[in-house]
Write a protein that holds these residues in place. Structure first.
Motif, PDB file in Angstrom:
ATOM      1  N   LEU A  11      -2.172   2.758   0.089  1.00 53.69           N
ATOM      2  CA  LEU A  11      -2.364   1.445   0.691  1.00 53.69           C
ATOM      3  C   LEU A  11      -1.049   0.961   1.298  1.00 53.69           C
ATOM      4  CD1 LEU A  11      -4.418  -1.407  -0.891  1.00 53.69           C
ATOM      5  CD2 LEU A  11      -2.049  -1.871  -0.240  1.00 53.69           C
ATOM      6  N   ARG A  12      -1.163   0.221   2.431  1.00 55.04           N
ATOM      7  CA  ARG A  12       0.054  -0.303   3.063  1.00 55.04           C
ATOM      8  C   ARG A  12      -0.058  -1.820   3.148  1.00 55.04           C
ATOM      9  NH1 ARG A  12       2.923  -0.080   8.318  1.00 55.04           N
ATOM     10  NH2 ARG A  12       5.106   0.306   7.767  1.00 55.04           N
ATOM     11  N   LEU A  13       0.980  -2.477   2.678  1.00 54.73           N
ATOM     12  CA  LEU A  13       1.007  -3.937   2.558  1.00 54.73           C
ATOM     13  C   LEU A  13       1.366  -4.591   3.887  1.00 54.73           C
ATOM     14  CD1 LEU A  13       2.927  -4.030  -0.844  1.00 54.73           C
ATOM     15  CD2 LEU A  13       0.523  -4.655  -0.488  1.00 54.73           C
ATOM     16  N   PRO A  14       1.109  -5.884   4.006  1.00 54.39           N
ATOM     17  CA  PRO A  14       1.494  -6.606   5.228  1.00 54.39           C
ATOM     18  C   PRO A  14       3.010  -6.549   5.433  1.00 54.39           C
ATOM     19  CG  PRO A  14       0.055  -7.956   3.849  1.00 54.39           C
ATOM     20  CD  PRO A  14       0.432  -6.769   3.036  1.00 54.39           C
ATOM     21  N   ALA A  15       3.414  -6.684   6.689  1.00 54.40           N
ATOM     22  CA  ALA A  15       4.843  -6.706   7.015  1.00 54.40           C
ATOM     23  C   ALA A  15       5.552  -7.739   6.146  1.00 54.40           C
ATOM     24  CB  ALA A  15       5.031  -7.043   8.492  1.00 54.40           C
ATOM     25  N   GLY A  16       6.723  -7.382   5.649  1.00 56.61           N
ATOM     26  CA  GLY A  16       7.513  -8.321   4.853  1.00 56.61           C
ATOM     27  C   GLY A  16       7.242  -8.267   3.372  1.00 56.61           C
ATOM     28  N   ILE A  17       6.208  -7.527   2.946  1.00 54.34           N
ATOM     29  CA  ILE A  17       5.933  -7.443   1.505  1.00 54.34           C
ATOM     30  C   ILE A  17       6.337  -6.068   0.982  1.00 54.34           C
ATOM     31  CG2 ILE A  17       4.217  -7.702  -0.332  1.00 54.34           C
ATOM     32  CD1 ILE A  17       2.763  -9.640   1.309  1.00 54.34           C
ATOM     33  N   ASP A  18       7.215  -6.101   0.026  1.00 50.81           N
ATOM     34  CA  ASP A  18       7.762  -4.891  -0.578  1.00 50.81           C
ATOM     35  C   ASP A  18       6.971  -4.611  -1.860  1.00 50.81           C
ATOM     36  OD1 ASP A  18       9.403  -3.526  -2.584  1.00 50.81           O
ATOM     37  OD2 ASP A  18      10.998  -3.604  -1.073  1.00 50.81           O
ATOM     38  N   ALA A  19       6.437  -3.394  -1.965  1.00 44.89           N
ATOM     39  CA  ALA A  19       5.560  -3.071  -3.100  1.00 44.89           C
ATOM     40  C   ALA A  19       6.291  -3.161  -4.437  1.00 44.89           C
ATOM     41  CB  ALA A  19       4.965  -1.673  -2.916  1.00 44.89           C
ATOM     42  N   THR A  20       7.547  -2.774  -4.457  1.00 47.54           N
ATOM     43  CA  THR A  20       8.300  -2.837  -5.716  1.00 47.54           C
ATOM     44  C   THR A  20       8.494  -4.297  -6.144  1.00 47.54           C
ATOM     45  OG1 THR A  20       9.421  -0.799  -5.087  1.00 47.54           O
ATOM     46  CG2 THR A  20      10.423  -2.067  -6.867  1.00 47.54           C
ATOM     47  N   ARG A  21       8.727  -5.187  -5.163  1.00 47.63           N
ATOM     48  CA  ARG A  21       8.882  -6.609  -5.506  1.00 47.63           C
ATOM     49  C   ARG A  21       7.535  -7.245  -5.830  1.00 47.63           C
ATOM     50  NH1 ARG A  21      13.120  -6.882  -1.428  1.00 47.63           N
ATOM     51  NH2 ARG A  21      11.755  -7.989   0.016  1.00 47.63           N
ATOM     52  N   LEU A  22       6.472  -6.662  -5.274  1.00 50.06           N
ATOM     53  CA  LEU A  22       5.128  -7.200  -5.567  1.00 50.06           C
ATOM     54  C   LEU A  22       4.679  -6.866  -6.996  1.00 50.06           C
ATOM     55  CD1 LEU A  22       2.452  -8.504  -4.408  1.00 50.06           C
ATOM     56  CD2 LEU A  22       1.740  -6.165  -3.815  1.00 50.06           C
ATOM     57  N   LEU A  23       5.158  -5.729  -7.499  1.00 47.46           N
ATOM     58  CA  LEU A  23       4.629  -5.223  -8.774  1.00 47.46           C
ATOM     59  C   LEU A  23       4.658  -6.244  -9.918  1.00 47.46           C
ATOM     60  CD1 LEU A  23       3.344  -2.919 -10.364  1.00 47.46           C
ATOM     61  CD2 LEU A  23       5.633  -1.985 -10.758  1.00 47.46           C
ATOM     62  N   PRO A  24       5.799  -6.888 -10.200  1.00 49.67           N
ATOM     63  CA  PRO A  24       5.782  -7.848 -11.327  1.00 49.67           C
ATOM     64  C   PRO A  24       4.773  -8.976 -11.129  1.00 49.67           C
ATOM     65  CG  PRO A  24       7.907  -7.884 -10.156  1.00 49.67           C
ATOM     66  CD  PRO A  24       7.139  -6.723  -9.628  1.00 49.67           C
ATOM     67  N   HIS A  25       4.561  -9.394  -9.880  1.00 52.20           N
ATOM     68  CA  HIS A  25       3.564 -10.447  -9.630  1.00 52.20           C
ATOM     69  C   HIS A  25       2.163  -9.922  -9.904  1.00 52.20           C
ATOM     70  CE1 HIS A  25       6.645 -13.050  -7.954  1.00 52.20           C
ATOM     71  NE2 HIS A  25       7.079 -12.000  -7.249  1.00 52.20           N
ATOM     72  N   ALA A  26       1.920  -8.665  -9.561  1.00 57.97           N
ATOM     73  CA  ALA A  26       0.624  -8.065  -9.847  1.00 57.97           C
ATOM     74  C   ALA A  26       0.422  -7.938 -11.355  1.00 57.97           C
ATOM     75  CB  ALA A  26       0.514  -6.704  -9.162  1.00 57.97           C
ATOM     76  N   VAL A  27       1.471  -7.484 -12.048  1.00 60.56           N
ATOM     77  CA  VAL A  27       1.369  -7.311 -13.500  1.00 60.56           C
ATOM     78  C   VAL A  27       1.086  -8.660 -14.175  1.00 60.56           C
ATOM     79  CG1 VAL A  27       2.678  -6.685 -15.583  1.00 60.56           C
ATOM     80  CG2 VAL A  27       2.710  -5.167 -13.583  1.00 60.56           C
ATOM     81  N   GLU A  28       1.687  -9.734 -13.651  1.00 59.87           N
ATOM     82  CA  GLU A  28       1.369 -11.076 -14.161  1.00 59.87           C
ATOM     83  C   GLU A  28      -0.123 -11.370 -14.081  1.00 59.87           C
ATOM     84  OE1 GLU A  28       3.347 -14.393 -12.204  1.00 59.87           O
ATOM     85  OE2 GLU A  28       5.269 -13.480 -12.813  1.00 59.87           O
ATOM     86  N   ARG A  29      -0.744 -10.827 -13.042  1.00 56.68           N
ATOM     87  CA  ARG A  29      -2.191 -11.000 -12.859  1.00 56.68           C
ATOM     88  C   ARG A  29      -2.979  -9.850 -13.479  1.00 56.68           C
ATOM     89  NH1 ARG A  29      -3.073 -14.908  -8.525  1.00 56.68           N
ATOM     90  NH2 ARG A  29      -1.015 -15.571  -7.822  1.00 56.68           N
ATOM     91  N   ASN A  30      -2.291  -9.083 -14.329  1.00 56.97           N
ATOM     92  CA  ASN A  30      -2.949  -8.033 -15.112  1.00 56.97           C
ATOM     93  C   ASN A  30      -3.461  -6.838 -14.322  1.00 56.97           C
ATOM     94  OD1 ASN A  30      -2.514  -9.073 -17.688  1.00 56.97           O
ATOM     95  ND2 ASN A  30      -4.258 -10.488 -17.483  1.00 56.97           N
ATOM     96  N   VAL A  31      -2.747  -6.496 -13.266  1.00 55.43           N
ATOM     97  CA  VAL A  31      -3.097  -5.250 -12.575  1.00 55.43           C
ATOM     98  C   VAL A  31      -1.791  -4.514 -12.243  1.00 55.43           C
ATOM     99  CG1 VAL A  31      -3.178  -6.320 -10.255  1.00 55.43           C
ATOM    100  CG2 VAL A  31      -4.416  -4.189 -10.694  1.00 55.43           C
ATOM    101  N   ALA A  32      -1.835  -3.178 -12.351  1.00 60.60           N
ATOM    102  CA  ALA A  32      -0.633  -2.376 -12.077  1.00 60.60           C
ATOM    103  C   ALA A  32      -0.935  -1.285 -11.071  1.00 60.60           C
ATOM    104  CB  ALA A  32      -0.101  -1.755 -13.365  1.00 60.60           C
ATOM    105  N   PHE A  33       0.071  -0.915 -10.286  1.00 58.60           N
ATOM    106  CA  PHE A  33      -0.014   0.172  -9.303  1.00 58.60           C
ATOM    107  C   PHE A  33       1.350   0.850  -9.287  1.00 58.60           C
ATOM    108  CE2 PHE A  33       1.265  -3.723  -7.143  1.00 58.60           C
ATOM    109  CZ  PHE A  33       2.456  -3.326  -6.558  1.00 58.60           C
ATOM    110  N   VAL A  34       1.489   1.921  -8.494  1.00 61.48           N
ATOM    111  CA  VAL A  34       2.804   2.540  -8.352  1.00 61.48           C
ATOM    112  C   VAL A  34       3.339   2.277  -6.947  1.00 61.48           C
ATOM    113  CG1 VAL A  34       4.185   4.630  -8.540  1.00 61.48           C
ATOM    114  CG2 VAL A  34       2.148   4.370  -9.948  1.00 61.48           C
TER     115      VAL A  34
END
Lengths: 400, 400
Positions: free
Chosen positions: B327-350
């Motif tokens: 999957l590719r995120l919108p411009a300006g969104i870094d997947a590594t920086r997104l991860l903790p926010h996703a984990v807060e919402r109880n979902v994880a990815f690599v």
């Protein structure tokens, strides 16, 4: 081989002498005193069967899934609990046999050209495991107890040349069967700490003592300066490939990364099955039966040697445990040249020269007393004596 | 760390990003789309239990003894027979998971500084397995089918700089889920043969196709120029750590020596148990059930993505098999920086950046559709979309 360009280290990857000999010994009717195969009589087959059923019934998905590279928690705890010094289970890394422990240690400690000290002679599998990292293995002069402290100091090196580690197998060594005494352990431990040379202590045979347990491991004296390797191959069964290492916290994370890169983790199923078998003090009941069997077979070999080698200038030691005995042939007889003559008489052994970092003592050979039965040992030693006698006569006749 | 002097390669042995993330995902209640764990529903637990009992009853001593480094004969024959080109069982080496195959290949082919070509992105475990040999991994520019032929040629190098090999995972790749088409395979095979660059073909997922089998392996086109790696981890169970490699006769002996030095042999017991399970065409009945399950779960993920990502500048592919989606995120969104926010919402990815030899595309991420249930996939993708939406808004607000 023009299409494939191999790594420089591949030039040193050649078939092991032992392996090639073991192929010869598959010839029907041959009595092999060569291999290091535990007696299959000692394998607790029914206990394994019960443990497999138990594990798959109660923890099937866990046993068949990917798992942590460190190993299965309850097995790491069981390993830590059985060791004779204070070991945190977090320092235990489960390996795919203790042979893998040697591969991991080499990856983490040895650069190309690094000096690594070994015994004279030493375990061939360790030389093979270290070899891909292209170190310079240096043999420390050894006596009937193992490496001599004076030569350890002499060979230690200093500065960039300081040895990265010393590899030791202090209990019932492979190949010699010798054991390091208390005073030697204390002196080597102290010198290693003083000189800054980590000890890699390999202990696959320590539980197989015949009269009394060997002295405490070197690691127990100075755990921060040692990596300890252990195995379930000789007390349970080698076909599960289960070993472990214990490492100080400063090197453990690197060994763990090397493990993960090497095979992700040791089979989850095997770890759970062994943890299940170990429950309720199984080894306390089982290992004494192995000791008793191997002791009888060692005695059979010693008796056969006394009887059959009479009048020949052959010497051997009296191992206090383990699986192997070390023999030295009369002057002028080379064990490697003797081997085909022995095989003609249906007995096989391993020439000692294979076990040296440098040039070996061509007169030495290794005999295993655990795979063959006492009757086979009798016949095998008689055949070996006959082969030696024939060679000794041939030697005499060649003299001017 | 003054007492311990580590090998230079140890500096690169650091915890895998995936591994550290998997630790986070052990938090209760989290939906992990991160790991590459096969669904435990697919593990044939009762078949394994029957096979263990059978093997221990009829061949207990053999299953528990040391064995040949090449592997168990009947298993090597079964592997050779199931491959879609003429394979002599003598060319099959059984490995402790296909991860070990990568370690052995690296030892035999890669010197320090050797050029090794990989896909962009590539399997992280391969980079980790190669790393101890200290090669220079070079990413070949890739598209939705894998490496581009023009960049393969451009990166091939020549003379002493010629790449020692190209590592490829052509079917349902980890991490992207992409598959190489027939024409690309033919072109890459031909170019590799022409340029003298061996192909290391890794195929753990090839049997997990959803609509139609993938094209024939690259190795089938030119077996003398390829090493093929296979695994039982995805069609039976990973916890047994059973893989294999197939190599031409000119390199096989070196791989075998490296195997012997690494762990002597793959567990005899596991090899016999799997050989027993395979009897009577088990995989022909079993693998279709895995395909059907994973296909349903891929469909659930695709449907959830269509639904939840609406209005977001997010793109993804439609894997035709395997376990992963890219999957590719919108411009300006870094997947590594997104991860903790996703984990807060109880979902994880690599985050995808972990899978690149060089600098990665920070907007990419890997999702697994096999471990979570369809209901969990729905909830997980919804949570991921919410996290992305929140980040996208934060991004907009930061603009001047």
């Amino acid at each position: 081989m023009t299409f494939w360009t191999l790594a420089a280290r591949a030039a040193a990857m050649n078939p092991s002498v032992i392996r090639e000999i073991l192929k010869v010994t598959e010839k029907p009717g041959i009595i092999s005193l060569a291999g290091g195969l535990p007696s299959p009589q000692t394998f607790p087959v029914t206990d394994f069967a019960a443990a497999c059923a138990q594990v798959l019934e109660h923890d099937g998905p866990g046993a068949l899934q990917y798992a942590a590279s460190e190993g299965y928690g309850p097995l790491r705890e069981a390993v830590a609990a059985q060791l004779p010094w204070a070991v945190d289970p977090a320092q235990v890394l489960i390996t795919t046999g203790s042979q893998q422990g040697l591969d991991l240690v080499a990856k983490v400690l040895l650069d190309a050209g690094s000096r690594v000290l070994v015994e004279t002679p030493t375990y061939l599998g360790a030389l093979q495991a270290f070899s891909p990292m292209q170190p310079r293995a240096v043999g420390v002069a050894s006596d009937e107890e193992g490496p001599r402290v004076d030569d350890f100091v002499a060979q230690a090196g200093s500065g960039a040349e300081r040895a990265r580690c010393m590899y030791l197998l202090p209990n019932f060594q492979n190949p010699t069967g010798r054991t390091m005494g208390e005073a030697r352990r204390a002196a080597l431990s102290a010198k290693a700490a003083e000189l800054g040379i980590p000890i890699i202590e390999d202990n696959p045979y320590g539980d197989l003592w015949f009269d009394q347990p060997p002295p405490a491991p070197l690691t127990a004296r100075n755990p921060e300066c040692c990596i300890y390797l252990g195995s379930f191959s000789k007390v349970l069964a080698p076909g599960l490939r289960l070993g472990y290492l214990v490492a100080p916290k400063v090197v453990y994370p690197k060994l763990l990364q090397a493990k993960q890169a090497a095979d992700l983790h040791t089979p989850s199923f095997n770890q759970r099955v062994v943890a299940e078998v170990l429950k309720g003090g199984f080894l306390d009941r089982h290992v004494p039966t192995i000791r008793a069997l191997y002791r009888r077979q060692r005695d059979a070999m010693l008796a056969a040697l006394e009887r059959e080698m009479a009048g020949l200038d052959v010497t051997w030691n009296r191992p206090a445990g383990g699986m192997f005995l070390w023999l030295r042939l009369p002057a002028g007889i080379d064990a490697t040249r003797l081997l085909p003559h022995a095989v003609e008489r249906n007995v096989a052994f391993v020439p000692g020269a294979a076990f040296y970092a440098g040039t070996g003592d061509a007169r030495t050979l290794r005999l295993s007393f655990v795979t063959a039965t006492p009757a086979q040992i009798d016949a095998g030693i008689a055949a070996l004596a006959a082969a030696i006698r024939k060679q000794a006569v041939a030697c005499l006749n060649m003299e001017p």
